[in-house]
Design a protein around this motif. Structure first.
Motif, mmCIF file in Angstrom:
data_model
loop_
_atom_site.group_PDB
_atom_site.id
_atom_site.type_symbol
_atom_site.label_atom_id
_atom_site.label_comp_id
_atom_site.label_asym_id
_atom_site.label_seq_id
_atom_site.Cartn_x
_atom_site.Cartn_y
_atom_site.Cartn_z
ATOM 1 N N TRP A 178 29.659 76.157 3.670
ATOM 2 C CA TRP A 178 29.558 76.359 5.095
ATOM 3 C C TRP A 178 28.661 75.460 5.799
ATOM 4 N N GLY A 179 29.391 74.520 6.221
ATOM 5 C CA GLY A 179 28.606 73.354 6.917
ATOM 6 C C GLY A 179 29.051 72.125 6.251
ATOM 7 N N ASP A 180 29.436 72.214 5.305
ATOM 8 C CA ASP A 180 29.615 70.743 4.475
ATOM 9 C C ASP A 180 31.167 70.867 3.977
ATOM 10 N N LEU A 181 31.870 71.583 3.657
ATOM 11 C CA LEU A 181 33.317 71.930 3.483
ATOM 12 C C LEU A 181 34.063 72.187 4.561
ATOM 13 N N PRO B 59 22.068 83.139 24.101
ATOM 14 C CA PRO B 59 23.197 83.734 23.078
ATOM 15 C C PRO B 59 23.098 82.778 21.912
ATOM 16 N N THR B 60 23.590 83.260 20.621
ATOM 17 C CA THR B 60 23.908 82.534 19.355
ATOM 18 C C THR B 60 24.756 81.288 19.626
ATOM 19 N N GLN C 36 27.618 75.336 17.908
ATOM 20 C CA GLN C 36 28.093 76.057 16.829
ATOM 21 C C GLN C 36 27.668 76.229 15.475
ATOM 22 N N ALA C 37 26.436 75.702 15.600
ATOM 23 C CA ALA C 37 25.626 75.628 14.280
ATOM 24 C C ALA C 37 25.528 76.895 13.563
ATOM 25 N N TRP C 38 25.729 78.020 14.354
ATOM 26 C CA TRP C 38 25.471 79.306 13.314
ATOM 27 C C TRP C 38 26.665 79.454 12.501
ATOM 28 N N LEU C 39 27.685 78.608 12.569
ATOM 29 C CA LEU C 39 28.814 78.629 11.679
ATOM 30 C C LEU C 39 28.425 78.037 10.187
ATOM 31 N N SER C 40 27.149 77.436 10.537
ATOM 32 C CA SER C 40 26.766 76.752 9.176
ATOM 33 C C SER C 40 25.498 77.689 8.743
ATOM 34 N N GLU C 41 24.376 77.744 9.646
ATOM 35 C CA GLU C 41 23.302 78.407 9.038
ATOM 36 C C GLU C 41 23.325 79.874 8.844
ATOM 37 N N ARG D 211 17.995 82.790 15.954
ATOM 38 C CA ARG D 211 19.556 83.071 16.775
ATOM 39 C C ARG D 211 20.587 82.469 15.852
ATOM 40 N N ILE D 212 20.417 81.368 15.139
ATOM 41 C CA ILE D 212 21.515 81.207 14.291
ATOM 42 C C ILE D 212 21.248 81.272 12.935
ATOM 43 N N TYR D 213 20.139 81.188 12.399
ATOM 44 C CA TYR D 213 19.952 81.820 11.077
ATOM 45 C C TYR D 213 20.192 83.291 10.780
#
Length: 812
Positions: free
Chosen positions: A319-322, A377-378, A330-335, A393-395
């Protein structure tokens, strides 16, 4: 160039609009796609210099491409060529513009060779050196690219919406080891020049901020999972303790591979430790960079585990690398995913209750900060720097959202969706809507409502719950009202919820759906319920007001199946702990509950009893096998001066295996045996412990004494040469007690230029709590010269806090 903006930036509570909202950011446009980075570099750690070539292979995305703009900050560009032909180039701000000499089309492939050097870069690449003040300081160089700092040490496209392969060929002095991404292709020694060259190659595409290197004196503590090599690069003296932190890595890789349905995607995995890191860890592709404080001894292991950090950075490899987010909004998609997978592994390794406690703590963190004007918002497109978004918010909220999504879908459909998502978007960029569409395709559900309320809007439901029993209809009614402020940011929430009704000591769980601002639900109850639990197990991110009777809270504490529901009961009962009925139940829970978190919180509650002497019971609690319970016990015993209490505290201070329990015992001894207070504290200053927990406690105790001798001692511990953690504690003590003393603010201001990132950050935060005009000019100068966006954010907050405090004082 950094400017002082009319924006208040809050560290953990997000972005607050003061006069003008931050600018809106969208996905960056690009005119080319980088296929491959080849970095051929020599590093001189004594001179703090990096020099060599960045060889960049790219293809145009636009017809007639005749200029390539690369991100490059503070680099000395020596020469740019293509096929050995020199090209004209110029640097404007942080952009290296390369004139190609003629237009190229979509079918062309270009390879640019940029010769450059950089010395002591302000961001991206950091050099650590030993000195006379701290002889044990490492000789190191390491990088930190996220968010947009890699272009400070090599020219690149420094945004997340482009993926490429990479290789690093790093030449260093032969007593050093250079670690980078991918597989080690070659390690070549040059006896004539006393250097070693390490050639690393990452053959699978990834975003540019994940390219990393670390150079230092390392020992490779190797491990494996089947044919997958795992390399842990630690300092020589850390080798005996290394596997205490990294021993579960193979199990984590295996477990995450099974849960995602996607085998670990890179050539290797591993960790490299660095000194003075500004984060706990960074998920650089195939090798995570971690703070060297990750490694700890056996005693610290009783209080602290590296597993959450190791699991978090490992989860990022998926999640974040692959699967990489397209832009920073959109950083919540990683953190968020990595934080949730910490919980997933906790559930696997420690059980359901342990994971539920981690989730509960995350929920409380979000609830306590995401309030009033701090809401956002996230998925947020308004920010000054991308790092402004990197808060709870993202973690934590991102993790809570995934947990609630799992609750909505159920385990089978949730994990089906996760597997479909990672297989659909492996080695690609994604946005939040891509994730939503994948779930809808996998499950058939329309989840527009869920994503709208939890990710594109802000806040959380604030429930007010009332219950009633209707004897005539033999039913229990549960009235649910949402009382949060409804506005353009925060909606009325729609969510399923589990309500557990206990009738005649038998629980029945009902799943209902909340859809309105006020809902009423009825459940069969042939007699008045013993207990009603709203949101069994704490699935929802929420704030709840539920005015149960004392009898109901006691019943919940004794009977609730979920440890999280028992912990909530303790939170409510602690306010009436002097009641004999409450005290009796808490006593039994403290000694007998099967969950250590429940026993610990019950111990804290018993420790606050004022009407009776509970020292004997707290001494019994000290016999608990869990260090957290023992620490709570001795912390509470400080209220009692009896010989039994003091002897237990002395035993804990001198012999307990837990650093946390020893520190708590020290604090309590200074209260229970106050005649020897200073003796205990001075002795505590001589005690070594993980993260300086014992010395920090001793400094806090001296700060409470507050005399000149204490001030001199605290001041001495701020000096360079002491450990980072104890220096920070000393600095905080200075600000909290002696902030108005002549010369103290001037002393703290010196640390704005300290070589330690953590010390600079601590100094900024402390100054923000002291309303001294003399700090404003230097903080404003700091904002105008500092490069690190995180420190600029903190300094702006401190400036606003000082101004507000001064204005308030002057108005009175």
């Amino acid at each position: 160039m950094k400017q002082i903006l009319s924006i208040l930036l809050l560290g953990v509570s997000g972005i607050v609009f003061s006069q003008v909202p931050p600018p809106e950011h969208t996905t960056r446009e690009r005119t080319y796609h980088v296929i491959h980075y080849r970095l051929v570099l020599s590093l001189d750690l004594e001179k703090k210099e990096c020099a060599g070539h960045a060889i960049i292979t790219l293809v145009p995305l636009r017809p007639d491409l005749d200029i390539v703009n690369l991100d490059a900050a503070d680099l000395n560009i020596r020469r740019v060529t293509m096929n050995d032909v020199p090209l004209e180039s110029s640097v404007r701000g942080e952009t290296l513009a390369i004139a190609l000499g003629k237009p190229f089309g979509l079918a062309d492939t270009l390879t640019l060779d940029v010769g450059y050097s950089v010395t002591s870069p302000q961001r991206g690449l950091y050099f650590i050196q030993p000195d006379s003040g701290v002889s044990e300081r490492q000789l190191q160089a390491w990088t930190q690219g996220e968010a947009t700092d890699n272009h400070y040490w090599f020219p690149c496209y420094d945004a997340p919406n482009d993926l490429s392969t990479s290789e690093t060929i790093i030449t260093v002095d032969d007593h050093l080891t250079a670690v980078s991404n991918g597989a080690l292709v070659e390690q070549r020694h040059d006896a004539k020049h006393h250097t070693t060259t390490f050639h690393w190659s990452e053959s699978k595409p990834h975003v540019s901020y994940l390219i990393s290197l670390a150079v230092g004196t390392y020992v490779d503590v190797a491990d494996s999972l089947g044919s997958l090599p795992i390399h842990n690069y630690v300092y020589p003296f850390q080798v005996p303790d290394a596997m205490r932190s990294f021993g579960n890595t193979p199990d984590m890789i295996d477990y995450f591979s099974k849960k995602t349905g996607y085998p670990y995607p890179w050539e290797k995995y591993g960790h490299v430790l660095v000194e003075d890191f500004m984060f706990s860890g960074e998920e650089n592709v195939s090798v995570a960079t971690l703070t060297d404080r990750t490694i700890h001894d056996a005693r610290a292991h009783l209080d602290f585990s590296s597993d959450p950090l190791v699991a978090h950075e490992l989860a990022h490899q998926w999640w974040g690398d692959l699967v990489s987010f397209r832009d920073w909004s959109q950083a919540w998609l990683s953190e968020g995913f990595a934080t949730y997978f910490e919980m997933v592994y906790e559930e696997h390794a420690q059980g359901h209750d342990a994971a539920a406690k981690v989730l509960h703590d995350a929920q409380q963190l979000v609830v306590n900060s995401d309030r009033f004007d701090a809401r956002r918002p996230t998925v947020c497109v308004r920010y000054v720097s991308p790092m402004d978004l990197f808060d709870n918010r993202i973690y934590q909220k991102g993790a809570c959202v995934l947990s609630m999504l799992r609750f909505v879908l159920g385990d089978e459909l949730f994990w089906k969706s996760v597997k479909y998502y990672v297989h659909t978007f492996a080695y690609q960029n994604v946005e939040t809507n891509d994730f939503k569409i994948v779930i809808e395709e996998a499950t058939g559900y329309n989840l527009e409502w869920f994503f709208h309320e939890w990710l594109y809007r802000a806040g959380y439901p604030e429930f007010y719950i009332e219950t009633a029993w209707d004897k005539k209809t033999q039913s229990a009614r549960v009235m649910v009202q949402q009382r949060q402020k409804i506005d353009s940011l925060t909606p009325v929430f729609r969510m399923p919820v589990e309500i557990e009704v206990w009738v005649h000591d038998v629980p029945t769980t009902y799943r209902v759906e909340i859809t309105r601002q006020q809902d009423t639900f009825s459940f069969p109850a042939y007699q008045e319920p013993n207990l009603v639990i709203f949101d069994k197990g704490g699935q929802l991110l929420k704030r709840v007001t539920f005015n149960k009777s004392t009898a109901e809270w006691l019943y919940q504490l004794r009977h609730a199946e979920e440890a999280s529901d028992r912990l909530i009961a303790i939170d409510e009962l602690q306010w009436i702990v002097d009641s004999s009925a409450v005290r009796k139940i808490l006593e039994s829970v403290m000694l007998e509950d099967n969950n250590s978190d429940v026993r610990r919180d019950a111990t804290w509650a018993i420790g606050s009893v004022k009407s009776t002497d509970e020292s004997e019971l707290l001494v019994k609690a000290y016999g608990d096998r869990e260090a957290g319970v023992r620490a709570a016990s001795v912390a509470s015993l400080g209220r009692y001066r009896g010989e039994n209490s003091i002897s237990t505290l002395r035993h804990a201070y001198e012999r307990d295996s837990s650093y946390a329990a020893v520190a708590a015992a020290l604090r309590s001894l200074t209260r229970a045996d106050s005649a020897h207070r200073r003796e205990y504290l001075l002795e505590g200053l001589r005690r070594d412990s993980y993260n300086e927990s014992i010395r920090s406690t001793a400094l806090q105790g001296l700060t409470e004494i507050g005399d000149q001798e204490a001030l001199d001692t605290v001041m001495a511990f701020t000096r360079y040469g002491h450990g980072r953690n104890i220096r920070i504690q000393a600095l905080r003590s200075l600000g909290s007690v002696w902030g108005n003393r002549d010369g103290v603010v001037q002393h703290i201001l010196r640390f704005l230029s300290d070589r330690s990132y953590d010390m600079r950050r601590a100094a900024i935060e402390i100054l923000g709590k002291i309303d001294k005009k003399e700090a404003l000019d230097q903080l404003q100068h700091f904002v105008g010269t500092e490069k690190d966006s995180r420190l600029i954010k903190a300094a702006n907050e401190a400036i606003e806090n000082i101004r507000a405090a001064i204005q308030k004082k002057e108005s009175h």
